[in-house]
Design a protein around this motif. Structure first.
Motif, PDB file in Angstrom:
ATOM      1  N   UNK A  38     -11.286  52.883  -0.559  1.00  0.00           N
ATOM      2  CA  UNK A  38     -11.632  51.478  -0.403  1.00  0.00           C
ATOM      3  C   UNK A  38     -10.532  50.569  -0.921  1.00  0.00           C
ATOM      4  N   UNK A  39     -10.541  49.317  -0.462  1.00  0.00           N
ATOM      5  CA  UNK A  39      -9.498  48.378  -0.831  1.00  0.00           C
ATOM      6  C   UNK A  39      -9.475  48.096  -2.325  1.00  0.00           C
ATOM      7  N   UNK A  40     -10.627  48.105  -2.958  1.00  0.00           N
ATOM      8  CA  UNK A  40     -10.680  47.811  -4.390  1.00  0.00           C
ATOM      9  C   UNK A  40      -9.956  48.870  -5.219  1.00  0.00           C
ATOM     10  N   UNK A  41      -9.760  50.053  -4.661  1.00  0.00           N
ATOM     11  CA  UNK A  41      -9.081  51.121  -5.386  1.00  0.00           C
ATOM     12  C   UNK A  41      -7.563  51.028  -5.279  1.00  0.00           C
ATOM     13  N   UNK A  42      -7.091  50.132  -4.417  1.00  0.00           N
ATOM     14  CA  UNK A  42      -5.651  50.015  -4.191  1.00  0.00           C
ATOM     15  C   UNK A  42      -5.028  49.139  -5.271  1.00  0.00           C
ATOM     16  N   UNK A  43      -4.061  49.693  -5.991  1.00  0.00           N
ATOM     17  CA  UNK A  43      -3.299  48.935  -6.989  1.00  0.00           C
ATOM     18  C   UNK A  43      -1.817  49.140  -6.718  1.00  0.00           C
ATOM     19  N   UNK A  44      -1.002  48.219  -7.217  1.00  0.00           N
ATOM     20  CA  UNK A  44       0.437  48.353  -7.042  1.00  0.00           C
ATOM     21  C   UNK A  44       0.953  49.614  -7.739  1.00  0.00           C
ATOM     22  N   UNK A  45       0.324  49.953  -8.865  1.00  0.00           N
ATOM     23  CA  UNK A  45       0.722  51.158  -9.573  1.00  0.00           C
ATOM     24  C   UNK A  45       0.469  52.422  -8.768  1.00  0.00           C
ATOM     25  N   UNK A  46      -0.711  52.501  -8.126  1.00  0.00           N
ATOM     26  CA  UNK A  46      -1.032  53.684  -7.315  1.00  0.00           C
ATOM     27  C   UNK A  46      -0.127  53.776  -6.093  1.00  0.00           C
TER      28      UNK A  46
ATOM     29  N   UNK B   8      -7.944  49.096  23.330  1.00  0.00           N
ATOM     30  CA  UNK B   8      -8.057  48.523  21.982  1.00  0.00           C
ATOM     31  C   UNK B   8      -9.376  48.933  21.342  1.00  0.00           C
ATOM     32  N   UNK B   9     -10.476  48.803  22.082  1.00  0.00           N
ATOM     33  CA  UNK B   9     -11.793  49.104  21.522  1.00  0.00           C
ATOM     34  C   UNK B   9     -11.961  50.597  21.261  1.00  0.00           C
ATOM     35  N   UNK B  10     -11.379  51.431  22.099  1.00  0.00           N
ATOM     36  CA  UNK B  10     -11.445  52.874  21.856  1.00  0.00           C
ATOM     37  C   UNK B  10     -10.660  53.233  20.595  1.00  0.00           C
ATOM     38  N   UNK B  11      -9.519  52.586  20.416  1.00  0.00           N
ATOM     39  CA  UNK B  11      -8.745  52.837  19.194  1.00  0.00           C
ATOM     40  C   UNK B  11      -9.507  52.365  17.969  1.00  0.00           C
ATOM     41  N   UNK B  12     -10.172  51.217  18.094  1.00  0.00           N
ATOM     42  CA  UNK B  12     -10.928  50.668  16.975  1.00  0.00           C
ATOM     43  C   UNK B  12     -12.064  51.590  16.562  1.00  0.00           C
ATOM     44  N   UNK B  13     -12.716  52.196  17.551  1.00  0.00           N
ATOM     45  CA  UNK B  13     -13.870  53.055  17.271  1.00  0.00           C
ATOM     46  C   UNK B  13     -13.482  54.267  16.434  1.00  0.00           C
ATOM     47  N   UNK B  14     -12.225  54.722  16.573  1.00  0.00           N
ATOM     48  CA  UNK B  14     -11.770  55.922  15.864  1.00  0.00           C
ATOM     49  C   UNK B  14     -10.777  55.602  14.749  1.00  0.00           C
ATOM     50  N   UNK B  15     -10.712  54.332  14.334  1.00  0.00           N
ATOM     51  CA  UNK B  15      -9.708  53.923  13.362  1.00  0.00           C
ATOM     52  C   UNK B  15     -10.275  53.957  11.950  1.00  0.00           C
ATOM     53  N   UNK B  16      -9.820  54.875  11.114  1.00  0.00           N
ATOM     54  CA  UNK B  16     -10.415  55.009   9.773  1.00  0.00           C
ATOM     55  C   UNK B  16     -10.163  53.803   8.876  1.00  0.00           C
ATOM     56  N   UNK B  17      -8.995  53.159   9.010  1.00  0.00           N
ATOM     57  CA  UNK B  17      -8.705  51.988   8.188  1.00  0.00           C
ATOM     58  C   UNK B  17      -9.640  50.835   8.543  1.00  0.00           C
ATOM     59  N   UNK B  18      -9.827  50.610   9.832  1.00  0.00           N
ATOM     60  CA  UNK B  18     -10.719  49.540  10.269  1.00  0.00           C
ATOM     61  C   UNK B  18     -12.153  49.833   9.845  1.00  0.00           C
ATOM     62  N   UNK B  19     -12.577  51.076  10.010  1.00  0.00           N
ATOM     63  CA  UNK B  19     -13.946  51.422   9.599  1.00  0.00           C
ATOM     64  C   UNK B  19     -14.126  51.216   8.095  1.00  0.00           C
ATOM     65  N   UNK B  20     -13.099  51.537   7.323  1.00  0.00           N
ATOM     66  CA  UNK B  20     -13.195  51.352   5.861  1.00  0.00           C
ATOM     67  C   UNK B  20     -13.341  49.877   5.523  1.00  0.00           C
ATOM     68  N   UNK B  21     -12.605  49.018   6.240  1.00  0.00           N
ATOM     69  CA  UNK B  21     -12.681  47.578   5.986  1.00  0.00           C
ATOM     70  C   UNK B  21     -14.033  47.012   6.372  1.00  0.00           C
ATOM     71  N   UNK B  22     -14.544  47.447   7.521  1.00  0.00           N
ATOM     72  CA  UNK B  22     -15.816  46.920   8.018  1.00  0.00           C
ATOM     73  C   UNK B  22     -16.984  47.424   7.187  1.00  0.00           C
ATOM     74  N   UNK B  23     -16.986  48.714   6.851  1.00  0.00           N
ATOM     75  CA  UNK B  23     -18.090  49.274   6.079  1.00  0.00           C
ATOM     76  C   UNK B  23     -18.159  48.673   4.689  1.00  0.00           C
ATOM     77  N   UNK B  24     -17.031  48.200   4.179  1.00  0.00           N
ATOM     78  CA  UNK B  24     -17.005  47.596   2.855  1.00  0.00           C
ATOM     79  C   UNK B  24     -17.800  46.301   2.789  1.00  0.00           C
ATOM     80  N   UNK B  25     -18.082  45.713   3.952  1.00  0.00           N
ATOM     81  CA  UNK B  25     -18.807  44.439   3.966  1.00  0.00           C
ATOM     82  C   UNK B  25     -20.226  44.583   3.446  1.00  0.00           C
ATOM     83  N   UNK B  26     -20.712  45.811   3.344  1.00  0.00           N
ATOM     84  CA  UNK B  26     -22.060  46.032   2.825  1.00  0.00           C
ATOM     85  C   UNK B  26     -22.107  45.869   1.309  1.00  0.00           C
ATOM     86  N   UNK B  27     -20.922  45.957   0.669  1.00  0.00           N
ATOM     87  CA  UNK B  27     -20.885  45.818  -0.789  1.00  0.00           C
ATOM     88  C   UNK B  27     -19.950  44.711  -1.200  1.00  0.00           C
TER      89      UNK B  27
END
Length: 228
Positions: A60-68, A128-147
């Motif tokens: 998730x994006x919250x786990x990303x730090x400049x140090x990591x 574009x939409x087929x790529x989006x459906x299988x894109x792990x980065x996009x899915x991670x960003x969208x699923x994060x909206x639940x929290x």
């Protein structure tokens, strides 16, 4: 059916478009004190953004730090800051970097149908939409909206001006290959509307990629005024 004009518009490569988009989005050039060659800087920036993408997918994006990021790339934290700025700038660079991959799909759709704009639009949107459906980065960003981890999602929705502008530049260049009959003062608004519509289907799909592409192609076809 739309036909191509005799004079074709030269479009930028993905790397050129991405570089322009990132520079425009960040509103600044590279730091004046930077002395390494531009090609090295570009390669380093790409490695940093790729590392950020990997870490986002993993935790998730919250786990990303400049140090990591620095640890994964094998550079100092200061190097990361020098290349991409702070985390807000990194988020925007990450979104624009991923957009470059989606624009490859757009270009492939237009390249496959150089004489038929509605069909090119349908193919480009479907890709574009087929790529989006299988894109792990996009899915991670969208699923994060639940929290609470929503750092990337606004750049795809409420604060998507940089994304929309970068995509619109490439699409308007591709439309220059077609005799579409759209008045110049309306072209920018039409492209912006289509881009926002596609982004909405990327974020919240309402059907299959083929179904959504068919709808958007229908809208494009109703807008086009062939001059045969």
């Amino acid at each position: 059916m739309s036909t191509r004009t005799t004079t074709r518009t030269t479009r930028p490569t993905r790397s050129e478009a991405a570089a322009t988009a990132v520079t425009s989005a960040n509103g600044q050039a590279a730091p004046a004190e930077q002395t390494v060659p531009a090609t090295v800087t570009t390669a380093m920036r790409e490695r940093i953004v790729e590392a950020a993408a990997e870490l986002t997918v993993e935790g998730g994006w919250s786990s990303v730090t400049m140090g990591r990021i620095a640890e994964r790339v094998g550079v100092s934290r200061q190097t990361v800051y020098n290349e991409v700025g702070g985390k807000a700038e990194l988020a925007e660079s990450l979104v624009l970097w991923e957009l470059g991959h989606f624009l490859e799909a757009v270009n492939a759709g237009f390249d496959a149908h150089p004489d038929d704009l509605p069909t090119a639009a349908r193919d480009a949107v479907r890709r574009v939409l087929e790529r989006a459906a299988d894109n792990p980065l996009l899915r991670a960003a969208v699923s994060a909206s639940e929290g609470a981890d929503t750092g990337l999602l606004p750049l795809l929705t409420t604060d998507s001006a940089s994304l929309s502008a970068a995509a619109a530049v490439v699409i308007e260049l591709r439309l220059g290959d077609y005799d579409h009959g759209i008045e110049g003062h309306r072209l920018g608004g039409m492209v912006d509307t289509i881009v926002r519509l596609v982004v909405s289907h990327v974020i919240r799909p309402s059907g299959t990629p083929a179904e959504s592409a068919e709808l958007i192609a229908w809208l494009v076809e109703r807008t086009v005024d062939p001059r045969d």
